[in-house]
Design a protein around this motif. Sequence first.
Motif: not given
Length: 150
Positions: A45-54
């Motif tokens: 959780s400390r590494r950040g958020t990966t955003i997925v999309g199209q």
Amino acid sequence: SGSNAPAPSPASVPNEGKQPKSGGSKIGGASGGVGGSAGEPSGASRRGTTIVGQVTDQRGRGIEGALILALQPGVSVREFVQSRSESQVAAQSETDRSGEFSLGPLGKGKNYSLLVIAQGYQDIAVDEALRISGNAPDQAQMQPIALPKD
């Protein structure tokens, strides 16, 4: 207004902010990783958020080879377009054959300007389009991004 203060403290110490007589949540939260290194081994959780999309066309079909750029917090689209400096890019991704992408991980508790560029389509550029909260999950799904034809 005091309710904002406990938000950055790690999830492992949820009661810190509810005990004002202890002398403040900032001091008590340090053992949970506010300083950075203490909380690292506990999880991703400390590494950040990966955003997925199209990225799609106006009819909803995926666009292959579109470039998605998230700019460093505080960098506007205009600043980036003028300087074209790679150091201003926080993360970038290219869409696959179905127009899907994975961007990041991006640091939590920050806002990122977003650029989406694809040949034959109009660019989309939005200042602070990505707002990642401090308690965001490790992966977040974005709404599809529809690009108008050039």
